[in-house]
Design an enzyme around this catalytic site. Sequence first.
Site, PDB file in Angstrom:
ATOM      1  N   ASP A   1     -21.917  34.307 -14.432  1.00 32.91           N
ATOM      2  CA  ASP A   1     -20.527  33.911 -14.570  1.00 32.91           C
ATOM      3  C   ASP A   1     -20.226  34.016 -16.037  1.00 32.91           C
ATOM      4  O   ASP A   1     -21.040  34.321 -17.036  1.00 32.91           O
ATOM      5  CB  ASP A   1     -20.029  32.426 -14.120  1.00 32.91           C
ATOM      6  N   GLU A   2     -19.059  34.513 -16.392  1.00 32.95           N
ATOM      7  CA  GLU A   2     -18.257  34.744 -17.660  1.00 32.95           C
ATOM      8  C   GLU A   2     -19.319  35.708 -18.636  1.00 32.95           C
ATOM      9  O   GLU A   2     -19.862  35.588 -19.600  1.00 32.95           O
ATOM     10  CB  GLU A   2     -18.506  33.309 -18.390  1.00 32.95           C
TER      11      GLU A   2
ATOM     12  N   LYS B   1     -12.338  33.240  -9.054  1.00 29.65           N
ATOM     13  CA  LYS B   1     -13.872  33.821  -9.145  1.00 29.65           C
ATOM     14  C   LYS B   1     -15.059  32.837  -8.968  1.00 29.65           C
ATOM     15  O   LYS B   1     -15.851  33.116  -8.313  1.00 29.65           O
ATOM     16  CB  LYS B   1     -13.919  34.380 -10.736  1.00 29.65           C
ATOM     17  N   THR B   2     -14.476  31.540  -9.085  1.00 32.32           N
ATOM     18  CA  THR B   2     -15.559  30.550  -8.844  1.00 32.32           C
ATOM     19  C   THR B   2     -15.637  30.230  -7.175  1.00 32.32           C
ATOM     20  O   THR B   2     -16.705  30.258  -6.882  1.00 32.32           O
ATOM     21  CB  THR B   2     -14.934  29.214  -9.502  1.00 32.32           C
TER      22      THR B   2
ATOM     23  N   GLN C   1     -10.670  38.072 -21.564  1.00 30.49           N
ATOM     24  CA  GLN C   1     -10.986  36.572 -21.728  1.00 30.49           C
ATOM     25  C   GLN C   1     -12.192  36.471 -22.536  1.00 30.49           C
ATOM     26  O   GLN C   1     -12.893  35.441 -22.756  1.00 30.49           O
ATOM     27  CB  GLN C   1     -10.918  35.637 -20.445  1.00 30.49           C
TER      28      GLN C   1
ATOM     29  N   ARG D   1      -3.660  29.257 -18.884  1.00 29.38           N
ATOM     30  CA  ARG D   1      -4.053  27.993 -18.577  1.00 29.38           C
ATOM     31  C   ARG D   1      -3.059  27.060 -18.175  1.00 29.38           C
ATOM     32  O   ARG D   1      -3.048  26.484 -17.358  1.00 29.38           O
ATOM     33  CB  ARG D   1      -4.315  27.227 -19.935  1.00 29.38           C
TER      34      ARG D   1
END
Length: 776
Positions: free
Chosen positions: A225-226, A33-34, A256, A614
């Site tokens: 973002d997020e 996504k980044t 998340q 992670r």
Amino acid sequence: MEQYIAELNEAQKAPVLHKDGPLMVIAGAGSGKTRVLTYRIAYLMEQGVDPFNILSLTFTNKAAREMKHRIAQIVGSSEAKNLWMGTFHSIFAKILRIESDKLGYPSNFTIYDSQDSQRLIAAIIKEMGLDKDIYKYKQIQNRISSFKNSLITVRAYFNNSDLQEADAMAKRPRIGEIYEEYCNRCFKSGAMDFDDLLLKTNELLTRFPEVLAKYQERFKYILVDEYQDTNHSQYLIVRALSDRYQNICVVGDDSQSIYAFRGANINNIFNFQKDYDGVEVYRLEQNYRSSNNIVKAANSVIEKNKSRLDKTVWTANDEGPLIKVHRSVTDSEEGRFVASSIFESKMQHQMLNSDFAVLYRTNSQSRAIEDALRKRDIPYRIYGGLSFYQRKEIKDVLAYLRLVLNPKDEEALKRVINYPARGIGATTIDKLVVAAKHYDRSIYEVMQHVRKIDLNLNNPTKQRLEDFVTMIQSFQIMNESANAFELTEHVIKKTSLIRELKKDGTPEGITRLDNIEELLNGIKDFVEGQREIDEATGNLSEFLEDVALATDLDNDNEDDDRVALMTIHLAKGLEFPNVYIVGMEEDLFPSALSLNTRSELEEERRLFYVALTRAEKQAYLTYTQSRYRWGKLIDAEPSRFIEEIDDQFLEYLTPPVNSGYRYKSMIDSDIFGEVDKSKYRQKKPVSGTPPSVPRPNEEKLRKLRKLKPNLGEPLKNTNTIDQSLSEGCKVEHTRFGRGQIIKLEGVGNDKKAEIKFDNGSVKKLLLRFAKLKVLD
């Protein structure tokens, strides 16, 4: 730009090339996504969108810097500098400084951190004469924070009888008064706390339509973002700014969403399609980070949540090893397993310490892990502990620097007015506080007119107060021409802070001196870095802004080869080849505090999903049969989240508890129905006397002899003493590690060994109890 677009898969390409209109990107863990956000911004700039018209809101300043760097590589650094990119707090602090006069604040207002807020609230509680055991300052701070994030101002609080009644029921009826006084004191000090940066931005955009129109026109393209982690206050700001052009792109993953305790509202992402017309939804479902086993295992857990957006995360990566599950008897043994496993993996596969992360649900779990890593000489770093900028000696220096910019800053002034000691005691400070409240002025303003106000102070004390004011004014004059490093160096010398710390010759005192030296190094580095930024000067104002808005992971040194220890909340956005998730037990993970409602349990499950994803190659899940909680050893049972993972993805290193053989019947038990046991119970007689119990034949009973306590005999021990032990013998102890016997004394059960361990400690152990392993 075309060569960068070619790097994207088809799912990533679509949102990057979507220019106008609202869009939502549902991005699974590790799905890139980044990269999508970065390339989308670069693509907009390639299409002629002025970077001044692009607003990008990220989760950390570190993420914003990395994105800006990558954008600069594509479109050039001069244009990338013009982007408005950063965290919610840093961007809105910038807007508030520009528009501060409209709200009655100075443009150089101070930003209070959590510690500053707590100190002020504690002072207010004391001044109001309230019971500090009922009005606990941390709880009051959390309450005020939740008010602000829900847009409950002081006025709104006093107009809401339900809130007042709830506080009265909790035996804290004066919370509203504390809230009001706290806001007044912050305003008088020219200070905002973190929550104010959002609340005051909402106030600015609501009360001043011309300001809203200005920033709507400026931010024609907005990227968030997020998005699943935005709270109500952040949501309203984004909604207001994007309303005119509606060119808004939000990226997030409902799986998340783990910050409900901070006020994050998962409904923001669920309701996005209702908020805007014609929303295009894109899904990034290919995971590039983790092995196939980890991705599938994580999917098998998160699918148990009922509230979730439709997506199926998959990966083209290798299957990878199974997730390893380990059971320990105690938390100390759990720590030793983690340390030994890391040590063996490093030796066998030539791995770095930084290839490993240990994640836990609560900070208190780190102790056993730390002890075990130290005994193995494995370097580690704890994230989320005491920040460098929260250390006392650093806060003292920063308080002086804050006064240079904003002498009305009450908390900074009270912190250093008598440090180093200059004969201004607590009584004097109390008189200044009372006078400041009486005249509705700041303490500094009262000190400036100390000769004109009757404070019942003697002349030497008045002179000391005037000298302090003169010193701060001299710093202010220097600040007009000096950069942050030059000024800080001068302040440290002039205030005698170094001389004060040199008086303390202890290791702690030396460490404090080293920290101040490190602060100066950091400021020097900051000033050098500011030269690369357009219109930046490297002055004190820029430095203090950078410090105030630093996030937990912004100062991460990637070259530091240490095992990472952190809570799962802090691990979000990070990745490691090997991840240990410790404390996988009921009432710990999931937390006992999160089992009251389905929504709380689902948040805990999302937290486990974040922890598991992670890991790139190998994940370990560890749990114990007993654990110390509040000083008591309690029994523990494995977390339900282990059971929720399909067994095909797990490898049990130790047999799971209650893993014995169980026959699975081929008959459905329902066919037998329920047994009515009431038919076989002995019925009480309806009338008459109850049936008598026959007495035993006393002649056949033997009298028990009276037992005498034997206090002289030592407790029997099943451990046998290894007769081969001798002085000079090398041994290993389960708790203290490896060492060498330097002395033996005593005989039989009283035989003792004095052992010098590799960690430098010397212990005298009773051999019948000590579990020693003789080393070759």
